[in-house]
Scaffold this active site. Structure first.
Site, PDB file in Angstrom:
ATOM      1  N   LYS A  50      31.239  32.086  -5.533  1.00 18.34           N
ATOM      2  CA  LYS A  50      31.254  32.230  -6.999  1.00 18.34           C
ATOM      3  C   LYS A  50      31.573  30.935  -7.736  1.00 18.34           C
ATOM      4  O   LYS A  50      31.343  30.839  -8.939  1.00 18.34           O
ATOM      5  CB  LYS A  50      32.216  33.348  -7.398  1.00 18.34           C
ATOM      6  CG  LYS A  50      31.736  34.684  -6.853  1.00 18.34           C
ATOM      7  CD  LYS A  50      32.297  35.873  -7.571  1.00 18.34           C
ATOM      8  CE  LYS A  50      31.604  37.146  -7.080  1.00 18.34           C
ATOM      9  NZ  LYS A  50      31.983  38.333  -7.803  1.00 18.34           N
ATOM     10  N   SER A  75      37.905  41.170 -10.348  1.00 20.55           N
ATOM     11  CA  SER A  75      38.922  41.654  -9.410  1.00 20.55           C
ATOM     12  C   SER A  75      39.433  40.537  -8.520  1.00 20.55           C
ATOM     13  O   SER A  75      40.351  40.734  -7.751  1.00 20.55           O
ATOM     14  CB  SER A  75      38.337  42.772  -8.543  1.00 20.55           C
ATOM     15  OG  SER A  75      37.248  42.275  -7.790  1.00 20.55           O
TER      16      SER A  75
END
Length: 311
Positions: A50, A75
């Protein structure tokens, strides 16, 4: 999104990311009956793929937007990625996380300079908290997976893999919010040689599998899976790409995820999180489909709570 956009994106983010290694294991190849090439994004900065999308998304903001900072809800891994990317570029990052997120990921966000805001563990609470920060601070919201610039960034993982192994028959990724598989599917389409993209998804959160069947974005009633990074759903930016360029999504059980995770730890000697193991679990589940083929697997991340291992 076209080939040139992927090339430009990759050049733009190179100073801020690691070119992660590709590992192989003769023993895992023998077990799977195929030739596997593991793209190890667990070695990426902040421990997951990411970082790529977060860096690209921030770099595409205007100077005024950069001054007001960025906000996301996540999360864990995108929370860390946006925090570190923002810190690297001298920008403020507000991070909304569910109270149930792993403590190790909350601590990492703080360590990367992110301003942590906790909320109730449901999507409505996450979106509301993010919206309040946008209104209060003028921050730009960056979605963890449903954003064109994020999708392009994530696709560079597959682009690097195909630069090393241009003759792959398949690339297999986990499916959560859809940013990784959409980006990789674009790279497989533009840089591969008839390379097909396959997703792995837990039965417990099989919204992407059902979405491809129904033709519309489905949701999950429950999210009872060990793969904590895959509890989100597809979005309107990545779903059309997935519909067009993803061949199949293979569902796996919790037991199959844990077995694949253990195999990666034992045989590749690397730390991967449960979400990452879903891709290998999918290959092991459908051995006939992949028999004697060249298969790239994206190990999406290695941010795991070592005090709560499933084996």
């Amino acid at each position: 999104m076209d080939k040139q956009q992927l090339i430009d994106c990759h050049e733009r983010i190179k100073p801020f990311i690691h070119k992660t290694p590709v590992l192989t294991s003769r023993l895992i190849n023998k077990i799977a009956g195929t030739h596997l090439y593991f793209k190890c994004e667990n070695f990426q900065r902040m421990g997951a793929f990411k970082m790529r999308g977060a860096a690209n998304a921030i770099m595409q903001l205007t100077d005024e937007q950069k001054q007001n900072g960025v906000v996301t809800h996540s999360s864990g891994n995108f929370a860390q990625a946006l925090s570190l990317s923002a810190q690297s570029l001298g920008i403020k990052a507000y991070i909304v996380m569910p109270s149930s997120a792993p403590q190790v990921k909350k601590e990492a966000v703080k360590g990367y300079g992110g301003h942590l805001i906790e909320c109730e563990p449901n999507l409505e609470a996450r979106e509301l908290a993010s919206q309040q920060i946008v209104e209060k601070h003028g921050a730009t919201f960056i979605h963890p997976s449903n954003d064109d610039q994020v999708i392009l960034g994530q696709g560079t993982a597959c682009k690097e893999l195909l630069e090393l192994h241009p003759d792959l028959d398949f690339v297999v990724t986990p499916v959560g919010g859809g940013g990784l598989i959409a980006g990789c599917a674009l790279s497989a389409h533009y840089f591969g040689n008839n390379c097909k993209t396959i997703g792995g998804e837990p039965f417990e959160v099989d919204d992407a599998y059902r979405s491809l069947k129904s033709g519309k974005i489905e949701t999950n009633a429950t999210t009872n899976t060990i793969a904590d990074g895959l509890k989100t759903q597809l979005g309107d930016r990545n779903f059309p790409i997935i519909q067009k360029h993803v061949d199949e999504i293979i569902r796996v059980t919790e037991e199959e995820i844990i077995a694949a995770m253990r195999l990666i730890w034992e045989r590749l000697k690397i730390v991967c999180e449960p979400s990452s193991a879903v891709a290998l679990a999918a290959v092991l589940k459908k051995k006939n489909k992949f028999k004697d083929k060249k298969v790239g697997i994206v190990i999406s991340g290695g941010n795991v709570d070592l005090s709560h291992l499933p084996f």
